[in-house]
Design a protein around this motif. Structure first.
Motif, PDB file in Angstrom:
ATOM      1  N   LEU A 137      -2.679  -3.612  -2.636  1.00  0.00           N
ATOM      2  CA  LEU A 137      -3.723  -3.490  -3.788  1.00  0.00           C
ATOM      3  C   LEU A 137      -4.966  -3.144  -3.763  1.00  0.00           C
ATOM      4  O   LEU A 137      -5.596  -2.429  -4.350  1.00  0.00           O
ATOM      5  CB  LEU A 137      -3.336  -5.056  -4.493  1.00  0.00           C
ATOM      6  N   LEU A 138      -5.480  -3.559  -2.516  1.00  0.00           N
ATOM      7  CA  LEU A 138      -7.022  -3.303  -2.224  1.00  0.00           C
ATOM      8  C   LEU A 138      -7.146  -1.783  -2.068  1.00  0.00           C
ATOM      9  O   LEU A 138      -7.979  -1.160  -2.197  1.00  0.00           O
ATOM     10  CB  LEU A 138      -7.550  -3.995  -0.951  1.00  0.00           C
ATOM     11  N   ALA A 139      -6.263  -1.349  -1.203  1.00  0.00           N
ATOM     12  CA  ALA A 139      -6.166   0.173  -0.771  1.00  0.00           C
ATOM     13  C   ALA A 139      -5.998   0.946  -2.298  1.00  0.00           C
ATOM     14  O   ALA A 139      -6.836   1.900  -2.458  1.00  0.00           O
ATOM     15  CB  ALA A 139      -4.856   0.514   0.009  1.00  0.00           C
ATOM     16  N   TRP A 140      -5.141   0.533  -3.253  1.00  0.00           N
ATOM     17  CA  TRP A 140      -5.257   1.479  -4.409  1.00  0.00           C
ATOM     18  C   TRP A 140      -6.354   1.172  -5.175  1.00  0.00           C
ATOM     19  O   TRP A 140      -6.724   1.934  -5.895  1.00  0.00           O
ATOM     20  CB  TRP A 140      -3.869   0.729  -5.237  1.00  0.00           C
ATOM     21  N   PHE A 141      -6.941   0.038  -5.403  1.00  0.00           N
ATOM     22  CA  PHE A 141      -8.209  -0.180  -5.883  1.00  0.00           C
ATOM     23  C   PHE A 141      -9.359   0.598  -5.231  1.00  0.00           C
ATOM     24  O   PHE A 141      -9.969   1.444  -6.111  1.00  0.00           O
ATOM     25  CB  PHE A 141      -8.664  -1.731  -5.959  1.00  0.00           C
ATOM     26  N   LEU A 142      -9.413   0.639  -3.920  1.00  0.00           N
ATOM     27  CA  LEU A 142     -10.371   1.133  -3.514  1.00  0.00           C
ATOM     28  C   LEU A 142     -10.202   2.804  -3.583  1.00  0.00           C
ATOM     29  O   LEU A 142     -11.042   3.746  -3.703  1.00  0.00           O
ATOM     30  CB  LEU A 142     -10.761   1.004  -1.781  1.00  0.00           C
ATOM     31  N   GLY A 143      -9.098   3.393  -3.753  1.00  0.00           N
ATOM     32  CA  GLY A 143      -8.682   4.649  -3.825  1.00  0.00           C
ATOM     33  C   GLY A 143      -8.867   5.296  -5.101  1.00  0.00           C
ATOM     34  O   GLY A 143      -9.632   6.242  -5.295  1.00  0.00           O
ATOM     35  N   PHE A 175       0.622   7.812  -9.357  1.00  0.00           N
ATOM     36  CA  PHE A 175       1.247   7.776  -7.821  1.00  0.00           C
ATOM     37  C   PHE A 175       1.589   6.237  -7.634  1.00  0.00           C
ATOM     38  O   PHE A 175       2.742   6.270  -7.091  1.00  0.00           O
ATOM     39  CB  PHE A 175       0.405   8.396  -6.911  1.00  0.00           C
ATOM     40  N   SER A 176       0.601   5.389  -7.831  1.00  0.00           N
ATOM     41  CA  SER A 176       1.096   4.263  -7.375  1.00  0.00           C
ATOM     42  C   SER A 176       2.300   3.603  -8.380  1.00  0.00           C
ATOM     43  O   SER A 176       3.059   2.833  -7.806  1.00  0.00           O
ATOM     44  CB  SER A 176      -0.139   3.278  -7.557  1.00  0.00           C
ATOM     45  N   ALA A 177       2.413   3.842  -9.738  1.00  0.00           N
ATOM     46  CA  ALA A 177       3.368   3.506 -10.344  1.00  0.00           C
ATOM     47  C   ALA A 177       4.894   4.392  -9.799  1.00  0.00           C
ATOM     48  O   ALA A 177       5.899   3.617 -10.115  1.00  0.00           O
ATOM     49  CB  ALA A 177       3.337   4.164 -11.757  1.00  0.00           C
ATOM     50  N   TRP A 178       4.630   5.355  -9.673  1.00  0.00           N
ATOM     51  CA  TRP A 178       5.849   6.000  -8.966  1.00  0.00           C
ATOM     52  C   TRP A 178       6.447   5.332  -7.518  1.00  0.00           C
ATOM     53  O   TRP A 178       7.548   5.007  -7.440  1.00  0.00           O
ATOM     54  CB  TRP A 178       5.730   7.531  -8.541  1.00  0.00           C
ATOM     55  N   THR A 179       5.283   4.886  -6.882  1.00  0.00           N
ATOM     56  CA  THR A 179       5.399   4.138  -5.797  1.00  0.00           C
ATOM     57  C   THR A 179       6.248   2.724  -6.075  1.00  0.00           C
ATOM     58  O   THR A 179       7.220   2.490  -5.256  1.00  0.00           O
ATOM     59  CB  THR A 179       4.411   3.561  -4.914  1.00  0.00           C
ATOM     60  N   SER A 186      -0.339  -6.796 -11.512  1.00  0.00           N
ATOM     61  CA  SER A 186      -1.916  -6.622 -10.922  1.00  0.00           C
ATOM     62  C   SER A 186      -2.352  -5.165 -10.824  1.00  0.00           C
ATOM     63  O   SER A 186      -3.324  -4.714 -10.981  1.00  0.00           O
ATOM     64  CB  SER A 186      -1.745  -7.555  -9.535  1.00  0.00           C
ATOM     65  N   ALA A 187      -1.181  -4.232 -10.378  1.00  0.00           N
ATOM     66  CA  ALA A 187      -1.519  -2.862  -9.928  1.00  0.00           C
ATOM     67  C   ALA A 187      -2.615  -2.330 -11.095  1.00  0.00           C
ATOM     68  O   ALA A 187      -3.463  -1.527 -10.927  1.00  0.00           O
ATOM     69  CB  ALA A 187      -0.427  -2.108  -9.464  1.00  0.00           C
ATOM     70  N   PRO A 188      -1.865  -2.273 -12.470  1.00  0.00           N
ATOM     71  CA  PRO A 188      -2.506  -1.562 -13.259  1.00  0.00           C
ATOM     72  C   PRO A 188      -4.076  -2.272 -13.870  1.00  0.00           C
ATOM     73  O   PRO A 188      -5.011  -1.693 -14.057  1.00  0.00           O
ATOM     74  CB  PRO A 188      -1.821  -1.848 -14.776  1.00  0.00           C
TER      75      PRO A 188
END
Length: 133
Positions: free
Chosen positions: A60-66, A95-99, A112-114
């Motif tokens: 989650l942190l990686a996706w936020f920082l990305g 991309f994260s939703a696809w993952t 949490s991701a969105p």
């Protein structure tokens, strides 16, 4: 228009690199269970329950920082035009939703991701999306 396109392309690339680096660091700190083939989707779906909470938070942190880095880059390259960052954030979230669709994630993670993506996009827009007066 060319700066907007260039901002989106560079923003997506920067976002993907940052996401990959931070995810890689998270996987180094919290390696997957031994014997798991990370290229096999069937094993990935079963191993998700065995991965520690900290490893999921690292993703989650990686996706936020990305999203933050990518949207910020897009905005700056496009001449502080917020649309570039918005498009980048949307692409990276796609991309994260696809993952999440390909690899089953816990419900709390998918909720949490969105939120994290929106927070990162908002922060990038506030910082770099509007020309300062």
């Amino acid at each position: 228009m060319l700066r907007l396109i260039l901002g989106v392309v560079l923003g997506v690339l920067v976002g993907m690199v940052v996401t990959g680096v931070v995810e890689g660091m998270g996987h180094t700190i919290f390696p997957p269970p031994p014997g798991v083939d990370l290229t096999d989707p069937a094993q990935l779906s079963t191993v998700m329950s065995k991965i520690p909470l900290e490893a999921k938070v690292a993703v989650l942190l990686a996706w936020f920082l990305g999203v933050l880095a990518g949207a910020s880059t897009g905005n700056l390259v496009a001449g502080r035009r917020a649309w570039a960052g918005r498009i980048v954030a949307l692409a990276l979230f796609a991309f994260s939703a696809w993952t999440m669709w390909m690899i089953p994630h816990p419900l709390w993670f998918m909720a949490s991701a969105p939120v994290f993506a929106l927070l990162a996009a908002f922060a990038a827009e506030r910082a770099f999306g509007r020309p300062r007066a």
